[in-house]
Design a protein around this motif. Structure first.
Motif, PDB file in Angstrom:
ATOM      1  N   HIS A 163       0.823  -1.214   0.000  1.00 16.67           N
ATOM      2  CA  HIS A 163       0.000   0.000   0.000  1.00 16.67           C
ATOM      3  C   HIS A 163       0.856   1.263   0.000  1.00 16.67           C
ATOM      4  O   HIS A 163       0.461   2.281  -0.578  1.00 16.67           O
ATOM      5  CB  HIS A 163      -0.954  -0.026   1.185  1.00 16.67           C
ATOM      6  CG  HIS A 163      -2.079  -0.996   0.989  1.00 16.67           C
ATOM      7  ND1 HIS A 163      -3.091  -1.172   1.914  1.00 16.67           N
ATOM      8  CD2 HIS A 163      -2.368  -1.842  -0.025  1.00 16.67           C
ATOM      9  CE1 HIS A 163      -3.950  -2.083   1.469  1.00 16.67           C
ATOM     10  NE2 HIS A 163      -3.525  -2.503   0.300  1.00 16.67           N
ATOM     11  N   SER A 164       2.044   1.194   0.621  1.00 17.68           N
ATOM     12  CA  SER A 164       2.952   2.340   0.533  1.00 17.68           C
ATOM     13  C   SER A 164       3.454   2.525  -0.886  1.00 17.68           C
ATOM     14  O   SER A 164       3.601   3.652  -1.373  1.00 17.68           O
ATOM     15  CB  SER A 164       4.149   2.138   1.473  1.00 17.68           C
ATOM     16  OG  SER A 164       3.728   2.099   2.821  1.00 17.68           O
ATOM     17  N   SER A 165       3.697   1.403  -1.578  1.00 16.95           N
ATOM     18  CA  SER A 165       4.172   1.476  -2.958  1.00 16.95           C
ATOM     19  C   SER A 165       3.068   1.875  -3.922  1.00 16.95           C
ATOM     20  O   SER A 165       3.334   2.153  -5.091  1.00 16.95           O
ATOM     21  CB  SER A 165       4.775   0.130  -3.390  1.00 16.95           C
ATOM     22  OG  SER A 165       3.767  -0.828  -3.617  1.00 16.95           O
ATOM     23  N   ILE A 166       1.841   1.890  -3.443  1.00 17.46           N
ATOM     24  CA  ILE A 166       0.715   2.386  -4.249  1.00 17.46           C
ATOM     25  C   ILE A 166       0.425   3.838  -3.906  1.00 17.46           C
ATOM     26  O   ILE A 166       0.244   4.681  -4.796  1.00 17.46           O
ATOM     27  CB  ILE A 166      -0.545   1.525  -4.012  1.00 17.46           C
ATOM     28  CG1 ILE A 166      -0.380   0.154  -4.666  1.00 17.46           C
ATOM     29  CG2 ILE A 166      -1.791   2.214  -4.579  1.00 17.46           C
ATOM     30  CD1 ILE A 166      -1.534  -0.788  -4.404  1.00 17.46           C
ATOM     31  N   LEU A 167       0.402   4.139  -2.614  1.00 20.15           N
ATOM     32  CA  LEU A 167      -0.029   5.469  -2.161  1.00 20.15           C
ATOM     33  C   LEU A 167       0.911   6.572  -2.644  1.00 20.15           C
ATOM     34  O   LEU A 167       0.452   7.600  -3.176  1.00 20.15           O
ATOM     35  CB  LEU A 167      -0.121   5.486  -0.631  1.00 20.15           C
ATOM     36  CG  LEU A 167      -0.630   6.793  -0.006  1.00 20.15           C
ATOM     37  CD1 LEU A 167      -2.031   7.097  -0.498  1.00 20.15           C
ATOM     38  CD2 LEU A 167      -0.593   6.698   1.508  1.00 20.15           C
ATOM     39  N   LEU A 168       2.229   6.383  -2.474  1.00 16.77           N
ATOM     40  CA  LEU A 168       3.167   7.440  -2.852  1.00 16.77           C
ATOM     41  C   LEU A 168       3.137   7.725  -4.354  1.00 16.77           C
ATOM     42  O   LEU A 168       2.982   8.887  -4.761  1.00 16.77           O
ATOM     43  CB  LEU A 168       4.583   7.084  -2.380  1.00 16.77           C
ATOM     44  CG  LEU A 168       5.650   8.146  -2.662  1.00 16.77           C
ATOM     45  CD1 LEU A 168       5.271   9.484  -2.031  1.00 16.77           C
ATOM     46  CD2 LEU A 168       7.022   7.685  -2.147  1.00 16.77           C
ATOM     47  N   ILE A 200      -3.512   5.953 -10.699  1.00 13.93           N
ATOM     48  CA  ILE A 200      -3.586   4.504 -10.832  1.00 13.93           C
ATOM     49  C   ILE A 200      -2.472   3.990 -11.739  1.00 13.93           C
ATOM     50  O   ILE A 200      -1.785   3.003 -11.436  1.00 13.93           O
ATOM     51  CB  ILE A 200      -4.960   4.087 -11.397  1.00 13.93           C
ATOM     52  CG1 ILE A 200      -6.065   4.308 -10.369  1.00 13.93           C
ATOM     53  CG2 ILE A 200      -4.943   2.625 -11.842  1.00 13.93           C
ATOM     54  CD1 ILE A 200      -6.010   3.377  -9.187  1.00 13.93           C
ATOM     55  N   ALA A 201      -2.278   4.657 -12.881  1.00 19.54           N
ATOM     56  CA  ALA A 201      -1.277   4.203 -13.851  1.00 19.54           C
ATOM     57  C   ALA A 201       0.131   4.224 -13.267  1.00 19.54           C
ATOM     58  O   ALA A 201       0.974   3.392 -13.621  1.00 19.54           O
ATOM     59  CB  ALA A 201      -1.340   5.070 -15.107  1.00 19.54           C
ATOM     60  N   MET A 202       0.404   5.170 -12.370  1.00 18.72           N
ATOM     61  CA  MET A 202       1.718   5.242 -11.731  1.00 18.72           C
ATOM     62  C   MET A 202       1.892   4.158 -10.662  1.00 18.72           C
ATOM     63  O   MET A 202       3.015   3.854 -10.258  1.00 18.72           O
ATOM     64  CB  MET A 202       1.909   6.621 -11.074  1.00 18.72           C
ATOM     65  CG  MET A 202       2.008   7.777 -12.042  1.00 18.72           C
ATOM     66  SD  MET A 202       3.575   7.736 -12.926  1.00 18.72           S
ATOM     67  CE  MET A 202       3.554   9.366 -13.697  1.00 18.72           C
ATOM     68  N   SER A 203       0.806   3.566 -10.204  1.00 20.42           N
ATOM     69  CA  SER A 203       0.847   2.678  -9.035  1.00 20.42           C
ATOM     70  C   SER A 203       0.926   1.204  -9.378  1.00 20.42           C
ATOM     71  O   SER A 203       1.064   0.368  -8.488  1.00 20.42           O
ATOM     72  CB  SER A 203      -0.410   2.911  -8.170  1.00 20.42           C
ATOM     73  OG  SER A 203      -0.558   4.272  -7.861  1.00 20.42           O
ATOM     74  N   ILE A 204       0.822   0.860 -10.664  1.00 23.26           N
ATOM     75  CA  ILE A 204       0.702  -0.534 -11.064  1.00 23.26           C
ATOM     76  C   ILE A 204       2.027  -1.281 -10.894  1.00 23.26           C
ATOM     77  O   ILE A 204       3.097  -0.755 -11.195  1.00 23.26           O
ATOM     78  CB  ILE A 204       0.235  -0.626 -12.538  1.00 23.26           C
ATOM     79  CG1 ILE A 204      -1.199  -0.098 -12.667  1.00 23.26           C
ATOM     80  CG2 ILE A 204       0.338  -2.040 -13.069  1.00 23.26           C
ATOM     81  CD1 ILE A 204      -2.232  -0.924 -11.939  1.00 23.26           C
ATOM     82  N   THR A 205       1.942  -2.513 -10.425  1.00 25.28           N
ATOM     83  CA  THR A 205       3.062  -3.460 -10.455  1.00 25.28           C
ATOM     84  C   THR A 205       2.625  -4.672 -11.267  1.00 25.28           C
ATOM     85  O   THR A 205       1.510  -5.172 -11.093  1.00 25.28           O
ATOM     86  CB  THR A 205       3.451  -3.915  -9.035  1.00 25.28           C
ATOM     87  OG1 THR A 205       4.021  -2.807  -8.326  1.00 25.28           O
ATOM     88  CG2 THR A 205       4.484  -5.034  -9.086  1.00 25.28           C
TER      89      THR A 205
END
Length: 477
Positions: A163-168, A200-205
């Motif tokens: 969630h940290s790797s998504i939120l930031l 969203i696009a920046m948060s994808i793994t």
């Protein structure tokens, strides 16, 4: 020998008699002897002209065009994947690059006539639908491979890191949207929709690509590999739920409509979990024991996958979310999932997904980045995406007690975007959120961040760099 000659003579006599009888039957029709049975004195030039006309007519058929496209796409995809594999890159990187090479950015510039022949505008709809079918099956496989049981021993840490790797990166992407929207956004799209989608696009793994990299780097049994897989699993579920919510808001157009869409989506998810999943467990129980499927069971699985995709598309949260959820609710037995994946994976990853890459490459016109301002914006997107994802994961990992080297390695792995990013970007392009310029920038970002994963991981973990050196020495000898 004599027996063989006798067989040939008998076959010739029977064939001659049958053709003669057929010619007599056709000559008894109202028009008399058919034109094609009448003798003609066509010369060599006439026959050549007729052959050219027939071949040209057949070559223009839609099926012939599709087969040519598939041959070109698969050949170049395999070639690029083979070349990139030598540099330690997963096959998906080569396939992504092959898609760009086949598009308007390279192929159309180098050979316009060839591009127009192989990828005419009239063929784009059929290429689109083939790519979507491939994605539906792929997202089903992603959901099928999602093993939340891996989170039992590390759930809290995995959720915090993921969630940290998504939120930031989400917040950084939304902040970056302020500048991007003013210069490259579409006036027909509200800023809120653009900002939410960019977040969203920046948060994808890319869970599947990350899993492949971990396997290639022989990290599967390590604490780092297990944590990365767990974080990517949480990331996948969270990101797709957020994407479904954002799509519901964007497509609905107003807050009241968005609430209706999200409410119906919640009912749909509950229906899949509480009704379809128990039904699937009951119907597929024999397959979980034996590891083999009957034709009826396979038909049931495909009906669940396609039906779920249909429902989610009708609701307004995209068919791919439905396919992902359908895969996730399948029985969790390892033998069942392994056997089912084997039946679907090869056709999907080898044949259908390269079509999606090519379709994306055709749409992504890197030539639109024709100014230093556009390339500067592209570079900023890459930097923001990388910094946001890596810092978010690395600092959260360190806070949970992971040592710094593995924390940075985890951040590098979570920065892998790959195919999942292209899927999200195509959704944004299809519904009009992303302009052609932003779409091209984001595709470049997806390829770049995926490409850098292997080299950065080797720099962060010296033991991997030594393995790579040893492997190259073996190849050289």
């Amino acid at each position: 020998m004599k027996k063989a000659i006798l067989h040939v003579l008998t076959y010739g006599a029977v064939l001659t008699l049958a053709l003669s009888l057929l010619a007599w039957i056709l000559s008894q029709g109202p028009e008399g002897i058919p034109t094609f049975l009448q003798g003609g004195g066509a010369g060599a030039a006439d026959w050549s002209s007729i052959a050219q006309q027939v071949l040209a007519k057949n070559a223009s058929l839609p099926l012939v065009g599709l087969l040519i496209q598939m041959l070109v796409i698969l050949t170049l995809s395999r070639a690029c994947a083979g070349v990139l594999k030598f540099f330690g890159q997963p096959p998906v990187v080569g396939e992504m690059i092959a898609g760009l090479l086949l598009g308007k950015s390279v192929f159309a510039l180098l050979w316009p006539a060839g591009f127009s022949f192989i990828f005419p505008d009239r063929s784009m709809p059929q290429l689109y639908f083939f790519s979507q079918i491939g994605l539906i099956f792929f997202m089903f496989l992603v959901g099928l491979d999602l093993r939340l049981s891996n989170l039992k021993d590390r759930a809290a840490a995995a959720i915090a890191i993921s969630h940290s790797s998504i939120l930031l990166p989400f917040l950084l992407g939304a902040l970056l949207s302020l500048g991007l929207y003013a210069h490259f956004g579409s006036a027909h799209v509200a800023f809120s929709s653009f900002a939410l989608f960019m977040g969203i696009a920046m948060s994808i793994t890319a869970f599947p690509v990350l899993a492949r990299i971990i396997q290639d780097k022989q990290l599967g049994g390590t604490a780092l590999g297990s944590m990365a897989i767990a974080c990517a699993a949480v990331d996948d579920v969270t990101a797709w739920c957020l994407l479904a919510a954002v799509l519901g808001i964007v497509k609905a157009g107003s807050m009241h409509s968005a609430l209706v869409v999200l409410s119906v989506a919640a009912i749909y998810v509950l229906f899949m979990l509480k009704v379809v999943r128990p039904l699937a467990l009951s119907v597929l129980r024999p397959a979980t024991v034996e590891g083999k499927f009957s034709s009826a069971q396979l038909a049931f699985i495909f009906c669940v996958g396609l039906g779920s995709a249909l429902l989610s598309e009708v609701i307004g949260i995209h068919a791919l979310f439905g396919a992902f959820l359908a895969g996730a609710i399948m029985p969790h037995h390892v033998s069942f999932r392994t056997s089912l994946s084997a039946k679907i994976e090869d056709l999907t990853t080898v044949v259908l997904l390269p079509i999606f890459f090519a379709y994306t490459g055709i749409r992504a016109q890197v030539s639109l980045l024709d100014s230093w301002q556009a390339w500067l914006a592209c570079a900023v997107i890459i930097i923001v995406a990388t910094v946001g994802k890596m810092l978010g994961a690395a600092f959260a990992a360190r806070a949970t007690g992971v040592k710094w080297s593995e924390s940075w390695a985890l951040g590098i792995l979570m920065n892998t975007r790959g195919l999942m990013e292209l899927v999200v970007l195509n959704i944004g392009y299809d519904i009009g959120i992303l302009s052609p310029q932003i779409f091209a920038m984001m595709v470049v970002m997806a390829i770049t961040t995926t490409f850098m994963t292997g080299p950065l991981l080797s720099l962060c973990l010296p033991e991997l760099r030594q393995k790579r050196v040893d492997a190259l020495k073996v190849l050289a000898t």
